[in-house]
Design an enzyme around this catalytic site. Sequence first.
Site, PDB file in Angstrom:
ATOM      1  N   GLN A  61       0.875  -1.170   0.000  1.00  0.00           N
ATOM      2  CA  GLN A  61       0.000   0.000   0.000  1.00  0.00           C
ATOM      3  C   GLN A  61       0.907   1.213   0.000  1.00  0.00           C
ATOM      4  O   GLN A  61       1.428   1.612   1.032  1.00  0.00           O
ATOM      5  CB  GLN A  61      -0.940   0.001   1.216  1.00  0.00           C
ATOM      6  CG  GLN A  61      -1.774   1.261   1.374  1.00  0.00           C
ATOM      7  CD  GLN A  61      -2.672   1.545   0.176  1.00  0.00           C
ATOM      8  OE1 GLN A  61      -3.141   0.620  -0.492  1.00  0.00           O
ATOM      9  NE2 GLN A  61      -2.898   2.805  -0.113  1.00  0.00           N
ATOM     10  N   CYS A  62       1.103   1.814  -1.180  1.00  0.00           N
ATOM     11  CA  CYS A  62       2.109   2.862  -1.326  1.00  0.00           C
ATOM     12  C   CYS A  62       1.559   4.270  -1.123  1.00  0.00           C
ATOM     13  O   CYS A  62       2.329   5.192  -0.840  1.00  0.00           O
ATOM     14  CB  CYS A  62       2.760   2.767  -2.703  1.00  0.00           C
ATOM     15  SG  CYS A  62       3.875   1.352  -2.875  1.00  0.00           S
ATOM     16  N   GLN A  63       0.266   4.468  -1.298  1.00  0.00           N
ATOM     17  CA  GLN A  63      -0.276   5.806  -1.078  1.00  0.00           C
ATOM     18  C   GLN A  63      -0.202   6.173   0.411  1.00  0.00           C
ATOM     19  O   GLN A  63      -0.537   5.327   1.257  1.00  0.00           O
ATOM     20  CB  GLN A  63      -1.738   5.858  -1.547  1.00  0.00           C
ATOM     21  CG  GLN A  63      -2.286   7.260  -1.672  1.00  0.00           C
ATOM     22  CD  GLN A  63      -3.747   7.278  -2.096  1.00  0.00           C
ATOM     23  OE1 GLN A  63      -4.573   6.551  -1.532  1.00  0.00           O
ATOM     24  NE2 GLN A  63      -4.070   8.064  -3.102  1.00  0.00           N
ATOM     25  N   PRO A  76      -5.936  -1.615   5.162  1.00  0.00           N
ATOM     26  CA  PRO A  76      -6.411  -0.487   5.969  1.00  0.00           C
ATOM     27  C   PRO A  76      -7.461   0.413   5.334  1.00  0.00           C
ATOM     28  O   PRO A  76      -7.981   1.307   6.012  1.00  0.00           O
ATOM     29  CB  PRO A  76      -5.123   0.311   6.237  1.00  0.00           C
ATOM     30  CG  PRO A  76      -4.235  -0.013   5.089  1.00  0.00           C
ATOM     31  CD  PRO A  76      -4.546  -1.426   4.708  1.00  0.00           C
ATOM     32  N   GLU A 107      -7.051   2.413  -5.679  1.00  0.00           N
ATOM     33  CA  GLU A 107      -7.287   2.506  -7.113  1.00  0.00           C
ATOM     34  C   GLU A 107      -6.095   2.132  -7.969  1.00  0.00           C
ATOM     35  O   GLU A 107      -5.863   2.750  -9.021  1.00  0.00           O
ATOM     36  CB  GLU A 107      -7.731   3.926  -7.446  1.00  0.00           C
ATOM     37  CG  GLU A 107      -6.704   5.022  -7.144  1.00  0.00           C
ATOM     38  CD  GLU A 107      -6.774   5.600  -5.751  1.00  0.00           C
ATOM     39  OE1 GLU A 107      -6.218   6.683  -5.524  1.00  0.00           O
ATOM     40  OE2 GLU A 107      -7.381   4.967  -4.863  1.00  0.00           O
ATOM     41  N   HIS A 136     -16.388   3.987  -6.767  1.00  0.00           N
ATOM     42  CA  HIS A 136     -15.365   4.962  -6.391  1.00  0.00           C
ATOM     43  C   HIS A 136     -14.011   4.585  -7.002  1.00  0.00           C
ATOM     44  O   HIS A 136     -13.337   5.434  -7.617  1.00  0.00           O
ATOM     45  CB  HIS A 136     -15.255   5.035  -4.865  1.00  0.00           C
ATOM     46  CG  HIS A 136     -14.301   6.072  -4.377  1.00  0.00           C
ATOM     47  ND1 HIS A 136     -14.667   7.366  -4.119  1.00  0.00           N
ATOM     48  CD2 HIS A 136     -12.965   6.006  -4.110  1.00  0.00           C
ATOM     49  CE1 HIS A 136     -13.611   8.058  -3.716  1.00  0.00           C
ATOM     50  NE2 HIS A 136     -12.562   7.247  -3.695  1.00  0.00           N
ATOM     51  N   GLU A 137     -13.619   3.319  -6.854  1.00  0.00           N
ATOM     52  CA  GLU A 137     -12.315   2.909  -7.379  1.00  0.00           C
ATOM     53  C   GLU A 137     -12.289   2.967  -8.900  1.00  0.00           C
ATOM     54  O   GLU A 137     -11.265   3.340  -9.501  1.00  0.00           O
ATOM     55  CB  GLU A 137     -11.958   1.505  -6.879  1.00  0.00           C
ATOM     56  CG  GLU A 137     -11.926   1.353  -5.358  1.00  0.00           C
ATOM     57  CD  GLU A 137     -11.169   2.448  -4.635  1.00  0.00           C
ATOM     58  OE1 GLU A 137     -10.140   2.929  -5.171  1.00  0.00           O
ATOM     59  OE2 GLU A 137     -11.588   2.845  -3.541  1.00  0.00           O
ATOM     60  N   HIS A 171     -11.663   6.508 -10.079  1.00  0.00           N
ATOM     61  CA  HIS A 171     -10.265   6.936  -9.977  1.00  0.00           C
ATOM     62  C   HIS A 171      -9.486   6.666 -11.264  1.00  0.00           C
ATOM     63  O   HIS A 171      -8.423   7.278 -11.472  1.00  0.00           O
ATOM     64  CB  HIS A 171      -9.575   6.210  -8.820  1.00  0.00           C
ATOM     65  CG  HIS A 171      -9.607   6.960  -7.530  1.00  0.00           C
ATOM     66  ND1 HIS A 171      -9.142   8.248  -7.400  1.00  0.00           N
ATOM     67  CD2 HIS A 171     -10.026   6.592  -6.284  1.00  0.00           C
ATOM     68  CE1 HIS A 171      -9.274   8.651  -6.156  1.00  0.00           C
ATOM     69  NE2 HIS A 171      -9.812   7.668  -5.450  1.00  0.00           N
ATOM     70  N   GLU A 182      -9.757  13.136  -4.838  1.00  0.00           N
ATOM     71  CA  GLU A 182     -10.865  12.492  -4.125  1.00  0.00           C
ATOM     72  C   GLU A 182     -12.206  13.204  -4.280  1.00  0.00           C
ATOM     73  O   GLU A 182     -13.245  12.560  -4.372  1.00  0.00           O
ATOM     74  CB  GLU A 182     -10.506  12.316  -2.650  1.00  0.00           C
ATOM     75  CG  GLU A 182      -9.313  11.411  -2.412  1.00  0.00           C
ATOM     76  CD  GLU A 182      -9.506   9.992  -2.937  1.00  0.00           C
ATOM     77  OE1 GLU A 182     -10.643   9.615  -3.262  1.00  0.00           O
ATOM     78  OE2 GLU A 182      -8.504   9.252  -2.986  1.00  0.00           O
ATOM     79  N   ASP A 241      -0.040  10.516   6.347  1.00  0.00           N
ATOM     80  CA  ASP A 241      -0.932   9.520   6.958  1.00  0.00           C
ATOM     81  C   ASP A 241      -1.784  10.164   8.051  1.00  0.00           C
ATOM     82  O   ASP A 241      -2.963   9.831   8.211  1.00  0.00           O
ATOM     83  CB  ASP A 241      -0.127   8.368   7.556  1.00  0.00           C
ATOM     84  CG  ASP A 241       0.526   7.508   6.499  1.00  0.00           C
ATOM     85  OD1 ASP A 241      -0.048   7.368   5.407  1.00  0.00           O
ATOM     86  OD2 ASP A 241       1.617   6.975   6.757  1.00  0.00           O
ATOM     87  N   TYR A 260     -12.333  14.176   0.469  1.00  0.00           N
ATOM     88  CA  TYR A 260     -13.399  13.469  -0.236  1.00  0.00           C
ATOM     89  C   TYR A 260     -14.696  14.274  -0.206  1.00  0.00           C
ATOM     90  O   TYR A 260     -15.264  14.615  -1.255  1.00  0.00           O
ATOM     91  CB  TYR A 260     -13.659  12.102   0.408  1.00  0.00           C
ATOM     92  CG  TYR A 260     -12.536  11.116   0.364  1.00  0.00           C
ATOM     93  CD1 TYR A 260     -12.605   9.994  -0.452  1.00  0.00           C
ATOM     94  CD2 TYR A 260     -11.401  11.266   1.160  1.00  0.00           C
ATOM     95  CE1 TYR A 260     -11.592   9.048  -0.491  1.00  0.00           C
ATOM     96  CE2 TYR A 260     -10.377  10.337   1.135  1.00  0.00           C
ATOM     97  CZ  TYR A 260     -10.465   9.234   0.306  1.00  0.00           C
ATOM     98  OH  TYR A 260      -9.462   8.312   0.274  1.00  0.00           O
ATOM     99  N   ARG A 282      -9.675  -2.163   8.542  1.00  0.00           N
ATOM    100  CA  ARG A 282     -10.078  -0.993   7.772  1.00  0.00           C
ATOM    101  C   ARG A 282     -10.161   0.210   8.710  1.00  0.00           C
ATOM    102  O   ARG A 282     -10.951   0.227   9.640  1.00  0.00           O
ATOM    103  CB  ARG A 282     -11.419  -1.256   7.098  1.00  0.00           C
ATOM    104  CG  ARG A 282     -11.862  -0.190   6.133  1.00  0.00           C
ATOM    105  CD  ARG A 282     -13.164  -0.603   5.467  1.00  0.00           C
ATOM    106  NE  ARG A 282     -13.684   0.438   4.608  1.00  0.00           N
ATOM    107  CZ  ARG A 282     -14.857   0.382   3.982  1.00  0.00           C
ATOM    108  NH1 ARG A 282     -15.616  -0.717   4.131  1.00  0.00           N
ATOM    109  NH2 ARG A 282     -15.284   1.375   3.231  1.00  0.00           N
ATOM    110  N   MET A 283      -9.349   1.222   8.462  1.00  0.00           N
ATOM    111  CA  MET A 283      -9.229   2.322   9.421  1.00  0.00           C
ATOM    112  C   MET A 283     -10.542   3.070   9.614  1.00  0.00           C
ATOM    113  O   MET A 283     -10.781   3.638  10.689  1.00  0.00           O
ATOM    114  CB  MET A 283      -8.113   3.273   8.993  1.00  0.00           C
ATOM    115  CG  MET A 283      -6.728   2.685   9.201  1.00  0.00           C
ATOM    116  SD  MET A 283      -5.399   3.909   9.079  1.00  0.00           S
ATOM    117  CE  MET A 283      -5.421   4.264   7.330  1.00  0.00           C
ATOM    118  N   LYS A 284     -11.383   3.092   8.603  1.00  0.00           N
ATOM    119  CA  LYS A 284     -12.697   3.725   8.738  1.00  0.00           C
ATOM    120  C   LYS A 284     -13.469   3.127   9.901  1.00  0.00           C
ATOM    121  O   LYS A 284     -14.257   3.828  10.562  1.00  0.00           O
ATOM    122  CB  LYS A 284     -13.483   3.536   7.439  1.00  0.00           C
ATOM    123  CG  LYS A 284     -14.900   4.064   7.474  1.00  0.00           C
ATOM    124  CD  LYS A 284     -15.617   3.801   6.164  1.00  0.00           C
ATOM    125  CE  LYS A 284     -17.044   4.314   6.205  1.00  0.00           C
ATOM    126  NZ  LYS A 284     -17.767   4.071   4.934  1.00  0.00           N
TER     127      LYS A 284
END
Length: 624
Positions: free
Chosen positions: A134-136, A266, A271, A295-296, A299, A318, A375, A383, A570-572
């Site tokens: 996960q690079c973003q 996470p 995307e 959504h994806e 993107h 976003e 982060d 968004y 999932r952080m959400k």
Amino acid sequence: MAAETDPSSLASFSKCITKHLNLRFHVDFDSHAIKGNVALTIEALEDKLSSLILDTKDLKINKVTANGQDAKFTLGTAHSFRGSPLEITLPFELSRGQHVIIEVSYETSPQASALQWLTPEQTAGKKHPYLFSQCQATHCRTMVPCQDTPSVKHTYYAQVSVPKELVAVMSAVRDGQEADPKDSSRTIYRFRQAVAMPSYLIAIVVGALESREIGPRTRVWSEKELVDLAAYEFAETETMLKTAEQLAGPYVWGQYDLLVLPPSFPFGGMENPCLSFVTPTLLAGDRSLSNVIAHEISHSWTGNLVTNKTWEHFWLNEGHTVYLERMIVGRMFNEQFRQFKAMGGWKELQDSINTFGAKSPLTNLVPDLSEVNTDEAFSSVPYEKGFALLYHLEELLGGPEVFMGFVKSYIQMFAYSSVTTDDWKNYLYTYFKDKINTSLNSEQVHSISCIVIRVVLCSDFSWFTSVFVCKLNADSLVYSMNFLASEADLSSFSAADLQKLSSHQVIEFLALLLHEDPIPLSHVKRMQEVYNLNAVKNSEIRFRWLRVCVLAKWEEAVPLAMQMATEQGRMKFTRPLFRELYKFDKYREQAVSTFLKCRSSMHPVTAMLVAKDLKIDHGKTTAF
């Protein structure tokens, strides 16, 4: 002209830019490291170029060459989140426009923040290890030495050696496979990405993967235990792709695959071109959470094709993506549903602002990230505040069809490039030059110019008036008001109440309750008795329901909230649940101890941010 800068990057991209990467990865599950070699094709942007800087973080650099000649290099002082600049001295000078191939041999750290290494026990199959990246936003530098800024776009080719019982996939078109000539127990997978993209979109997964074809250009990938459910859940992907193309123009990436990751992923989705990552929390069994796929898909145009130049302009990615996502679901269902989803997004924006604090600079649409870890800046603000601005302009400038015409034209104008808010604003003014004077008064023009943010939106949602005549939302509002009734009225509720509502309406109903004062414990117990919400599998419903329970101080719900906070990453979901549990004084210590017990199995970014939420030093095992 001033040199281009990115506060989140140490690379010298104003002097030279990367045009192509040639990657060779040897994935080593024993050492939790990628032994890598990257050849960067770099173009000089100035004469007499004799040195350059790449972004790295926690990488072991073994050797650097320039056009095959040894090059001197040093790793600069490490910054806590920007990493260490890899300073390379060329054995010759370059003139403007000339190319050089910089080859770097290196090895990643077991603590690389871009990578999560899972044991077999952390997978669905329980037999094989698993790796995903996960690079973003700024984690690619822990996986590849590169110009890790969205200002720079490049193509890439990759060869990935993995144990032969596993499969590798990347954010690129598959280009064949072969036995590793150096090790018969391994297989080399090849990938080609011919569309230029920023470094944060480089992605890799290695695991016991299977796939199913669900459309003419789409396969869904996961472990075999989930692949058929995923194929069912995402069956409408091609319809969404076609709808997106009607709105935004041709899909240029060729393949559009989906990959369902293990629970520790996470985010809801990522995307990555040709291979969107999605969380297994979407597998509700009723296709009710397909807006994440919309959504994806969106993107592919807004974010991947037209990209924010720096992370300070993240709303360009976003906000436009949420706008396009909701246009897709509006086309597939109806306009009322589009606005219904927008209403839910507004509540998520309120939640983020409440978490940061209303005066926090991180609630600005274009925040200053000079000394900020990206982060820690991540939230629903870019968004939903971005969408709010675009929706506001839609209403001012002619409605959905007219404004979608602008969005499509914006995509065509800036395709394959990276842009700033000023670029967007100037094009908006050019596109609507005949309407600026009549549709935007001076105060509104100022509000758009001062995008940091002065958007004219009424707190009473008057610009969403039509939502309140939408029966979808009206039903939810009625139910939420009824739950503020006296205890004597609770006997009138029955299981049939929620059976009348869709999953989306139940989500909205619970979200509305969360925006009131905590409801009485008696109400919560009655809700469980009548509706049995503890048994609901839909993750969006379950998350909101458990928050309602914890806020009402219902102790029986605490183990369920702890379980949801830790069984997926999932952080959400995970961060708000841990925050609510931490606020419950009686269970604060248990929340901290539960996190510390589970931290090692969490994604590194999730673990870092939850530790901050719980006021724990990330490197220690106790609270402050």
